[in-house]
Design an enzyme around this catalytic site. Sequence first.
Site: not given
Ligand code: PEP
Ligand code: MG
Length: 915
Positions: A32, A102, A111, A113, A353, A479, A601, A655, A782, A801, A803-806, A868, A888
Site C-alpha cells: 500500500k 492503514r 482484510g 489487518m 494494487r 470480503h 504401480r 514398477r 525411496e 526415480s 519415491g518421495t512418499n516412502d 514419482c 523429469y
Molecule cells: C513412493 O514411495 O514415493 C512411491 C511412489 O511409491 P508408493 O507410493 O507406491 O509407495
Molecule cells: Mg514407495
Amino acid sequence: MATAVKTKKYVFSFGPNGTDGDASLRDLLGGKGANLAEMTRIGLPVPAGFTIPTTVCTYYYDHDRTYPPELRGLVDAAMTKVEQEMGTTFGDPKNPLLVSCRSGARESMPGMMDTVLNIGLNDTTVRALAEASHNERFAYDSFRRFVQMYGDVVLDMKPKDKEDVDPFEALLDAKKKVAGVQYDSELQAGHLKELVTEFKAAIKKQTGEDFPEDPMDQLWGAISAVFESWMNDRAIVYRRDYGIPSEWGTATSVQAMVFGNLGDDCATGVALTRDVALGTPGMNGDYLINAQGEDVVAGIRRPQRIEESLQSAMPEAYAQLLDIGQKLELHYKDVQDLEFTIQRGKVWMLQTRNAKRTGFAAVRIAVDLVNEGLISKTEALTARRIPADDLNQLLRPIYDPAAKRRAQKEGRLLAQGINAGPGAASGQICLHAADAEEAWRNDPHVELILVRRETSPEDLRGMRVAKGILTAFGGASSHAALVSRQMGKSCVVGCSAMDIDYHAGTVTFDDKVLHAGDFISIDGFTGEVFLEQIEERPSEVIRVLIQKDLKPEQSEIYPRYAQLMSWVDEVRRLGVRTNADEPEQASEAIAFGAEGIGLCRTEHMFFHHIDEFREMILADSLEGREQALAKLLPFQREDFAGLFRAMQGRPVTIRLLDPPLHEFLPQAAQEQQQLAKRLGTSVESIARRVEELEELNPMLGHRGCRVGIVYPEITRMQARAIIEAACQVQQEGVDVRPEIMVPLVGFANEFIDQERIIRQTAAEVFKEQGGAIDFQVGTMIEVPRATVCADQIAAHAEFFSFGTNDLTQTTLGISRDDYAPFITHFRENDIIPNDPFQTIDRDGVGELMRTGVQRGRKSRADLKIGICGEHGGDPQSVMFCHQLGLNYVSCSPYRVPIARLAAAQAVIAEEKTPS
Ligand code: PEP
Ligand code: MG
C-alpha cells in the site's frame, strides 16, 4: 530480523509536492505505502500522508512492543508536512485535518489487518468539520464511525465469538428502529450525535476507559493497533496459508482523509481494471454514493456497479477514473484493484494494487496482456501472474447443463446473486464458520456451503473448509468475494432475496424456509442459487481435452489455456510424466501433456484379477505359486500392452510388485470363507496363511524388492509379461520404451539380484520370439540408504526415480498412513512449515535427494533421474526438483498441467536470480 537495523529511515512522506518513496520500496513500505508513493510519483491525485515502514513493525516486536525513540519526533514532523500540503491542521478547532491509518504488508493480505479512519475527530473538531463542510450530518456520521472503529479496532471491543453482541451494532440497530429507518444513511444528524454519546458510554462501560479526545493520542492508538494486528489470529492463519514470513512485518500508512460522504456528488468505491472472475476486459467494480470506504467492502449496503451506472450518475468522475485506470494498467502492466473516493466530483486515489484473481482470470489476463503487447510470454508465465496451483480452477467442475435446466424447470431456482467465484458447488447449508470447522473436523469429506449475511475475516477458517460461500449482502469486491476467489472457491454474494435467521438456523427465500443441513447448490459462474443438489460436470478444459464433447473454439478459456501451455513447453526443461496404471488414465495424462509414464504401480492392476493373485499369495509351495502366476501372466501382458499402446512410443516405467502381500488377503471370516470356496481350498488354510503373513510394521516389512528376491518367480512373471507385451505391441507397429523399475532398493545387491532375473527373462523371451527391443532397468530411490549409497546402485541401475512418499516416511520416521492426527497441530504451531508428504522437506528429504543425485551421477554421468512420489505434482517441490537437476517429475494426470507450469516457472525464477 536483520533488516530491521539496516535502515534508520522511519518515515516516508508522500503528497502533491512529491514523495521520498516509490514502488521499488515494497519490502519497506508495504504494497500500500509503496503504491501510494508510486501513484504520487506518476502524478495521480493522492491525498498527502506518510508511511511508517515495516522495519518499525519488526523493531516493535523485537523491543517488547516499543518504538524507536526518534519515531515520535519524525511522526510529528511528517504530520506538519501533511498539514501544510492539505492546508488544514490536526486537532484545529476551526479547520481540522483528519487522517486514516492503514496497514500494508509486502504481500497484500486483504482484510486480515486493521484500519482506522477519521482520526482527529473529537467533540471540538466535529463541530468545526460540520461548519467547514456545511454538513452537520456528515460530521457526526464520521464521528460515530470513528468512535465505533476506535472501539472495535484499537480498544479491542469486536465480538469474540458468535454469541457475542457488537455493542455498537446493537446501538445502531436500536437507533434505526427508533428512527423508523432501514439504512444507516437515513439517520439524521441528531440521531448520529446521540449515537456518539451512546458509543462513548459503551466504551467506558466495557473498557473502563474514556474515549481519547486528544488527536495525537488517537493517532498513536491507531498506529499501535495496526502494528498489533500483524499478530492477530486471522493474519497468522493467512500468513501460514500463503507462506508469508512473520518477520516481514507490516507498514503503516497515515493519510489525509478525503470524504465520499459529503453529499450526492461524493462517492466511494473499489474498481478493477478488468474482470477478475473471468478475466474479461473493461473496468468494473462497486461504488456507493454518499458513503465512506468501509461501507463498500463491509457489504453493509448493496453497492452499485461502476460499469452499469457510474457513467450516467457522475460522468466527469467516471472519465477521470477510467483515465486513471488506464494509466495504472499501463504503468504496472497488470490488472489493478483500485480504491478511490470521489469528493465533490474529484477522484482521489487511496490505493492501487495488482488485483487478486481466479485461475480463470489469471490465465485469460496473462495471455491477453501478451497479445496486447504489454508483457512478454515469459512474464506471463511467472508464478506471480499465475500461481501454478491455480490452474486447478480451470479443471474445476461446472454443473451438468441438462441437470441445471431440469432444476430450473422444476422451479428449484431460489434466487440470483452476484457471481463472485466461478465453479459449481452443491452442499449442505452451514450458517456459522465455527460450525463449518467442527463439521469438517468430524468428517473431512463433508460438503458445506457457508451461508452468511456477509463474511468477515473472522470467518476465514470456516470459509477454508467450505465448498462454497453464499452471502446476502456485499458486492463483487466484498470480503466474501475477495477471499473466496483467492481460495478458488465457488462464491455467490449479494443474494438479497435471502433472509437469514442465525438464531433459528434458517435461510428463507420468499416462502421457502431452509434449515442448516439442507442441501443447496450455488453456481459461481452465474450467481444462481438452487434448492437441493445438482449434478456436477467437469470444466471446459476437461470437456475439450478429455470428454471431447466441446470443440476448442466453442470455449472461451480453452484456446488461451492451450496458448499458455505451449509457451510453458517452450520454456521448461524438466520433463513431466504421469503416474498411471490404466490405458484410460494414460490417455488423459497425454491430453494434459504428459510425456511418459513415470510410475505404473503393477499391484493396482491385480485388483482386477484378485482371486488369481490371492491364489499366488496363498500358495505355500513354489509349484503352487508358479501355477497361479501362470494364470496371471496373460492378464498382466494384456494390461501392459494396453499401456504401451496408449503411450505410443513414450517411455513407460513399470514398477515390480511393491506392497506387502497380506494387504491383498481377506481379513474378515466371511470373505475368507467365500475365497476358500472359489479356490477350492479350506478356510483354515487361508486363515493360517493370513496369520503367517501378518506383520507388525508392514511398511518396513516384507515388501518392495524383498518380495521379488524371496520369490524370484514373481519377478520372472512380471518381467516376462512386460517384455512379451512390448514385443507384441512393437509387432503391431507401435514404438515401445519399457523401463522396468525395482522398488525399495537399499543395497546394490538387491538391485543386482532383481536385474539379473529381469535380463535373463528378457533374453529368454527374445530368443523365443526371435527379436529384441530396447529396455532399461532402474530403481526407485525411496529409503535413505539408497541415497547415500547411490553411487554403488547407479553402477548397475540405468535410471533412478525418487519415491518421495516412502523416502519421506523413512527419513522422518513418520508413518505416511498415520500422520493426519498430528500434522495440523504441527503446522498450526509452526513446528514444520508444510505437510512433508505434500511438499518436499527440503532440509531433510531434499538433502538426501541431493546426495542421491550427486553420488548417482558420479558413477553414471548420464543417469536419468525422476521423481514419482506425490510431490511430483506440487509446484514448490517441482521447482526444487528442477534445481536438483532431475530429468523429469511424474504426477497424477490432473496435476500434469500444474507440474508443467511449475517447471517453466522454475526456469524463469532461476533466470531472475542467477546463482
Ligand atoms: C513412493 O514411495 O514415493 C512411491 C511412489 O511409491 P508408493 O507410493 O507406491 O509407495
Ligand atoms: Mg514407495
